[in-house]
Design a protein around this motif. Structure first.
Motif, PDB file in Angstrom:
ATOM      1  N   ARG A 127       0.830  -1.212   0.000  1.00 53.57           N
ATOM      2  CA  ARG A 127       0.000   0.000   0.000  1.00 53.57           C
ATOM      3  C   ARG A 127       0.866   1.264   0.000  1.00 53.57           C
ATOM      4  O   ARG A 127       0.598   2.204  -0.727  1.00 53.57           O
ATOM      5  CB  ARG A 127      -0.938   0.011   1.199  1.00 53.57           C
ATOM      6  N   ARG A 128       1.910   1.269   0.803  1.00 48.92           N
ATOM      7  CA  ARG A 128       2.766   2.448   0.870  1.00 48.92           C
ATOM      8  C   ARG A 128       3.521   2.676  -0.437  1.00 48.92           C
ATOM      9  O   ARG A 128       3.661   3.796  -0.899  1.00 48.92           O
ATOM     10  CB  ARG A 128       3.763   2.304   2.024  1.00 48.92           C
ATOM     11  N   ARG A 129       3.966   1.601  -1.075  1.00 49.61           N
ATOM     12  CA  ARG A 129       4.765   1.744  -2.293  1.00 49.61           C
ATOM     13  C   ARG A 129       3.939   2.028  -3.531  1.00 49.61           C
ATOM     14  O   ARG A 129       4.404   2.678  -4.453  1.00 49.61           O
ATOM     15  CB  ARG A 129       5.610   0.489  -2.501  1.00 49.61           C
ATOM     16  N   PHE A 130       2.711   1.506  -3.568  1.00 50.35           N
ATOM     17  CA  PHE A 130       1.885   1.683  -4.773  1.00 50.35           C
ATOM     18  C   PHE A 130       0.697   2.603  -4.556  1.00 50.35           C
ATOM     19  O   PHE A 130      -0.082   2.833  -5.460  1.00 50.35           O
ATOM     20  CB  PHE A 130       1.413   0.323  -5.292  1.00 50.35           C
ATOM     21  N   HIS A 131       0.527   3.091  -3.342  1.00 50.04           N
ATOM     22  CA  HIS A 131      -0.548   4.023  -2.999  1.00 50.04           C
ATOM     23  C   HIS A 131      -1.929   3.413  -3.242  1.00 50.04           C
ATOM     24  O   HIS A 131      -2.865   4.123  -3.600  1.00 50.04           O
ATOM     25  CB  HIS A 131      -0.390   5.348  -3.760  1.00 50.04           C
ATOM     26  N   MET A 132      -2.025   2.093  -3.051  1.00 52.26           N
ATOM     27  CA  MET A 132      -3.307   1.389  -3.163  1.00 52.26           C
ATOM     28  C   MET A 132      -3.160   0.019  -2.526  1.00 52.26           C
ATOM     29  O   MET A 132      -2.041  -0.461  -2.318  1.00 52.26           O
ATOM     30  CB  MET A 132      -3.747   1.251  -4.620  1.00 52.26           C
ATOM     31  N   SER A 133      -4.292  -0.613  -2.253  1.00 50.31           N
ATOM     32  CA  SER A 133      -4.254  -1.963  -1.684  1.00 50.31           C
ATOM     33  C   SER A 133      -3.967  -2.991  -2.774  1.00 50.31           C
ATOM     34  O   SER A 133      -4.167  -2.723  -3.960  1.00 50.31           O
ATOM     35  CB  SER A 133      -5.592  -2.281  -1.020  1.00 50.31           C
ATOM     36  N   ARG A 134      -3.498  -4.157  -2.368  1.00 56.89           N
ATOM     37  CA  ARG A 134      -3.217  -5.231  -3.319  1.00 56.89           C
ATOM     38  C   ARG A 134      -4.478  -5.664  -4.066  1.00 56.89           C
ATOM     39  O   ARG A 134      -4.440  -5.826  -5.287  1.00 56.89           O
ATOM     40  CB  ARG A 134      -2.565  -6.407  -2.599  1.00 56.89           C
ATOM     41  N   PRO A 135      -5.648  -5.833  -3.388  1.00 54.34           N
ATOM     42  CA  PRO A 135      -6.866  -6.202  -4.140  1.00 54.34           C
ATOM     43  C   PRO A 135      -7.277  -5.151  -5.176  1.00 54.34           C
ATOM     44  O   PRO A 135      -7.719  -5.506  -6.272  1.00 54.34           O
ATOM     45  CB  PRO A 135      -7.937  -6.346  -3.050  1.00 54.34           C
ATOM     46  N   LEU A 136      -7.115  -3.884  -4.862  1.00 55.01           N
ATOM     47  CA  LEU A 136      -7.429  -2.843  -5.843  1.00 55.01           C
ATOM     48  C   LEU A 136      -6.475  -2.936  -7.026  1.00 55.01           C
ATOM     49  O   LEU A 136      -6.899  -2.835  -8.180  1.00 55.01           O
ATOM     50  CB  LEU A 136      -7.357  -1.455  -5.210  1.00 55.01           C
ATOM     51  N   PHE A 137      -5.200  -3.146  -6.745  1.00 56.71           N
ATOM     52  CA  PHE A 137      -4.233  -3.307  -7.831  1.00 56.71           C
ATOM     53  C   PHE A 137      -4.627  -4.475  -8.739  1.00 56.71           C
ATOM     54  O   PHE A 137      -4.607  -4.350  -9.960  1.00 56.71           O
ATOM     55  CB  PHE A 137      -2.818  -3.545  -7.281  1.00 56.71           C
ATOM     56  N   LEU A 138      -4.982  -5.606  -8.140  1.00 59.03           N
ATOM     57  CA  LEU A 138      -5.348  -6.787  -8.936  1.00 59.03           C
ATOM     58  C   LEU A 138      -6.599  -6.529  -9.762  1.00 59.03           C
ATOM     59  O   LEU A 138      -6.709  -7.004 -10.893  1.00 59.03           O
ATOM     60  CB  LEU A 138      -5.515  -8.006  -8.029  1.00 59.03           C
ATOM     61  N   ARG A 139      -7.544  -5.765  -9.228  1.00 57.70           N
ATOM     62  CA  ARG A 139      -8.736  -5.413 -10.010  1.00 57.70           C
ATOM     63  C   ARG A 139      -8.365  -4.558 -11.221  1.00 57.70           C
ATOM     64  O   ARG A 139      -8.807  -4.804 -12.343  1.00 57.70           O
ATOM     65  CB  ARG A 139      -9.747  -4.666  -9.145  1.00 57.70           C
ATOM     66  N   ILE A 140      -7.538  -3.555 -10.983  1.00 54.44           N
ATOM     67  CA  ILE A 140      -7.097  -2.694 -12.082  1.00 54.44           C
ATOM     68  C   ILE A 140      -6.333  -3.512 -13.115  1.00 54.44           C
ATOM     69  O   ILE A 140      -6.557  -3.372 -14.319  1.00 54.44           O
ATOM     70  CB  ILE A 140      -6.240  -1.525 -11.548  1.00 54.44           C
ATOM     71  N   LEU A 141      -5.462  -4.392 -12.655  1.00 57.62           N
ATOM     72  CA  LEU A 141      -4.680  -5.242 -13.557  1.00 57.62           C
ATOM     73  C   LEU A 141      -5.589  -6.090 -14.440  1.00 57.62           C
ATOM     74  O   LEU A 141      -5.403  -6.153 -15.656  1.00 57.62           O
ATOM     75  CB  LEU A 141      -3.733  -6.131 -12.745  1.00 57.62           C
ATOM     76  N   ARG A 142      -6.579  -6.736 -13.834  1.00 58.04           N
ATOM     77  CA  ARG A 142      -7.526  -7.574 -14.609  1.00 58.04           C
ATOM     78  C   ARG A 142      -8.277  -6.747 -15.646  1.00 58.04           C
ATOM     79  O   ARG A 142      -8.420  -7.153 -16.797  1.00 58.04           O
ATOM     80  CB  ARG A 142      -8.530  -8.250 -13.673  1.00 58.04           C
ATOM     81  N   GLU A 143      -8.778  -5.591 -15.241  1.00 60.14           N
ATOM     82  CA  GLU A 143      -9.549  -4.745 -16.153  1.00 60.14           C
ATOM     83  C   GLU A 143      -8.693  -4.232 -17.316  1.00 60.14           C
ATOM     84  O   GLU A 143      -9.127  -4.254 -18.463  1.00 60.14           O
ATOM     85  CB  GLU A 143     -10.163  -3.559 -15.399  1.00 60.14           C
TER      86      GLU A 143
END
Length: 191
Positions: free
Chosen positions: A71-87
């Protein structure tokens, strides 16, 4: 002063950079940076190693770095990142891993998206990501462009729309609870 001291230290500990020596030996005197960029050889990056490192560091069953560091390094949670990645991966074929013309396996969508997010989060240039993620500057910049275009296309209806009446009431209530009166009218409170 610090910069000049740093330059003196560097000059005393190192002679010409190896890459400069190779360029001079291979091409003689090169007059400008553009000529050097056109003549440099292809750098064989181990894309697979970069992907494995990312996976081990953040996405394995027991990752090296826990979710709070993600979260600190990417400014988002891992589940949010995975959602964005899938989309992004399902919308834009650029982000799907494929082989190049020589049959070498290319970068994964995770490498391209993480590069883009780190560039945005840390405000760094494309070549900054090369050593860790194993991505060239031109590919990093292309990923950034494609990612932002895709993000706007995929998420604009949900997140980039103008607020409706319910949104405005909800935002004003939150602002009032936190002591920010007239939040929607203030540019300083919109970030």
């Amino acid at each position: 002063m610090v910069r000049s001291l740093f330059r003196k230290i560097l000059a005393s500990f190192s002679s010409e950079d190896d890459s400069d020596v190779e360029i001079k030996e291979a091409y003689g005197h090169v007059s400008n940076h553009h000529e050097i960029r056109q003549r440099l050889k292809f750098i064989r990056r181990d894309h697979n190693m970069g992907n494995e490192r990312l996976f081990r560091d953040y996405f394995a069953e027991n990752p090296v770095y826990p979710s709070n560091l993600f979260r600190r390094r990417f400014h988002m949670s891992r589940p949010l990142f995975l959602r964005i990645l899938r989309e992004v991966e399902s919308f834009e074929p650029y982000f799907v891993q494929r082989r190049d013309n020589d049959g070498r396996i290319g970068l994964t969508s995770m490498q391209k998206v993480i590069t883009t997010l780190r560039m945005l989060a840390y405000e760094v240039t494309g070549d900054f990501m090369d050593e860790y993620i194993r991505i060239s500057e031109t590919t990093a910049m292309e990923s950034l462009k494609k990612f932002t275009e895709t993000l706007v296309s995929v998420f604009s209806n949900e997140y980039l729309r103008s607020p409706n009446a319910n949104d405005t009431i909800r935002l004003l209530d939150i602002a009032e609870q936190q002591g920010f009166l007239c939040m929607l009218g203030s540019i300083d409170c919109m970030h």
